[in-house]
Design a protein around this motif. Sequence first.
Motif, PDB file in Angstrom:
ATOM      1  N   GLY A 117      -8.642   8.162  -6.876  1.00  0.00           N
ATOM      2  CA  GLY A 117      -8.665   9.580  -7.236  1.00  0.00           C
ATOM      3  C   GLY A 117      -9.917   9.985  -7.987  1.00  0.00           C
ATOM      4  O   GLY A 117     -10.084  11.150  -8.347  1.00  0.00           O
ATOM      5  N   LYS A 118     -10.810   9.044  -8.226  1.00  0.00           N
ATOM      6  CA  LYS A 118     -12.042   9.319  -8.966  1.00  0.00           C
ATOM      7  C   LYS A 118     -13.290   9.022  -8.134  1.00  0.00           C
ATOM      8  O   LYS A 118     -14.353   8.768  -8.682  1.00  0.00           O
ATOM      9  CB  LYS A 118     -12.070   8.480 -10.241  1.00  0.00           C
ATOM     10  N   GLY A 119     -13.132   9.009  -6.809  1.00  0.00           N
ATOM     11  CA  GLY A 119     -14.279   8.759  -5.934  1.00  0.00           C
ATOM     12  C   GLY A 119     -14.574   7.287  -5.716  1.00  0.00           C
ATOM     13  O   GLY A 119     -15.612   6.938  -5.173  1.00  0.00           O
ATOM     14  N   ARG A 120     -13.676   6.436  -6.153  1.00  0.00           N
ATOM     15  CA  ARG A 120     -13.849   5.003  -5.926  1.00  0.00           C
ATOM     16  C   ARG A 120     -12.758   4.542  -4.952  1.00  0.00           C
ATOM     17  O   ARG A 120     -11.679   5.107  -4.903  1.00  0.00           O
ATOM     18  CB  ARG A 120     -13.767   4.233  -7.243  1.00  0.00           C
ATOM     19  N   TRP A 121     -13.078   3.485  -4.207  1.00  0.00           N
ATOM     20  CA  TRP A 121     -12.219   3.041  -3.122  1.00  0.00           C
ATOM     21  C   TRP A 121     -11.912   1.556  -3.237  1.00  0.00           C
ATOM     22  O   TRP A 121     -12.693   0.798  -3.796  1.00  0.00           O
ATOM     23  CB  TRP A 121     -12.902   3.314  -1.777  1.00  0.00           C
ATOM     24  N   TRP A 122     -10.772   1.160  -2.670  1.00  0.00           N
ATOM     25  CA  TRP A 122     -10.400  -0.248  -2.613  1.00  0.00           C
ATOM     26  C   TRP A 122      -9.694  -0.528  -1.302  1.00  0.00           C
ATOM     27  O   TRP A 122      -9.137   0.355  -0.673  1.00  0.00           O
ATOM     28  CB  TRP A 122      -9.551  -0.649  -3.821  1.00  0.00           C
ATOM     29  N   LEU A 123      -9.762  -1.777  -0.871  1.00  0.00           N
ATOM     30  CA  LEU A 123      -9.197  -2.202   0.405  1.00  0.00           C
ATOM     31  C   LEU A 123      -7.779  -2.726   0.187  1.00  0.00           C
ATOM     32  O   LEU A 123      -7.573  -3.629  -0.619  1.00  0.00           O
ATOM     33  CB  LEU A 123     -10.062  -3.310   1.010  1.00  0.00           C
ATOM     34  N   ASP A 124      -6.836  -2.166   0.915  1.00  0.00           N
ATOM     35  CA  ASP A 124      -5.459  -2.657   0.895  1.00  0.00           C
ATOM     36  C   ASP A 124      -5.402  -3.817   1.889  1.00  0.00           C
ATOM     37  O   ASP A 124      -5.379  -3.614   3.105  1.00  0.00           O
ATOM     38  CB  ASP A 124      -4.501  -1.526   1.293  1.00  0.00           C
ATOM     39  N   GLU A 125      -5.397  -5.032   1.376  1.00  0.00           N
ATOM     40  CA  GLU A 125      -5.490  -6.224   2.232  1.00  0.00           C
ATOM     41  C   GLU A 125      -4.311  -6.351   3.199  1.00  0.00           C
ATOM     42  O   GLU A 125      -4.491  -6.796   4.334  1.00  0.00           O
ATOM     43  CB  GLU A 125      -5.595  -7.485   1.378  1.00  0.00           C
ATOM     44  N   GLU A 126      -3.132  -5.957   2.775  1.00  0.00           N
ATOM     45  CA  GLU A 126      -1.965  -6.055   3.651  1.00  0.00           C
ATOM     46  C   GLU A 126      -2.118  -5.123   4.859  1.00  0.00           C
ATOM     47  O   GLU A 126      -1.875  -5.515   6.001  1.00  0.00           O
ATOM     48  CB  GLU A 126      -0.699  -5.708   2.886  1.00  0.00           C
ATOM     49  N   ARG A 127      -2.547  -3.904   4.613  1.00  0.00           N
ATOM     50  CA  ARG A 127      -2.727  -2.957   5.722  1.00  0.00           C
ATOM     51  C   ARG A 127      -3.901  -3.376   6.609  1.00  0.00           C
ATOM     52  O   ARG A 127      -3.872  -3.162   7.821  1.00  0.00           O
ATOM     53  CB  ARG A 127      -2.919  -1.547   5.195  1.00  0.00           C
ATOM     54  N   TRP A 128      -4.940  -3.953   6.019  1.00  0.00           N
ATOM     55  CA  TRP A 128      -6.085  -4.433   6.790  1.00  0.00           C
ATOM     56  C   TRP A 128      -5.625  -5.561   7.721  1.00  0.00           C
ATOM     57  O   TRP A 128      -5.976  -5.594   8.897  1.00  0.00           O
ATOM     58  CB  TRP A 128      -7.202  -4.896   5.870  1.00  0.00           C
TER      59      TRP A 128
END
Length: 95
Positions: free
Chosen positions: A56-67
Amino acid sequence: MAAVPVHPIAERQVARHFLDAGATSMADAIPYAPARPSRLRAFERLKGADVLRTDGKGRWWLDEERWSCRRSDRRTKAMFALLAVGVAAAVAALR
């Protein structure tokens, strides 16, 4: 000559960026600004599939399970496509 599968390659490169940075949870989220148009499109696809999530602050992360699920789904579709081509070839050979 076979075409190179550009979408999966670009998506893997984007995912690799997040994995290499250790951005796999909201606490480890990082900003991301793709340099290439293909990676921007891959970034947008992965966001749309909720593989890349935001804090929500312009930063991103990878959801490993969905990947992992996305990659598995892609392999399953490829196997069915190969199976369909094999069946079509067999039917054509028997005629």
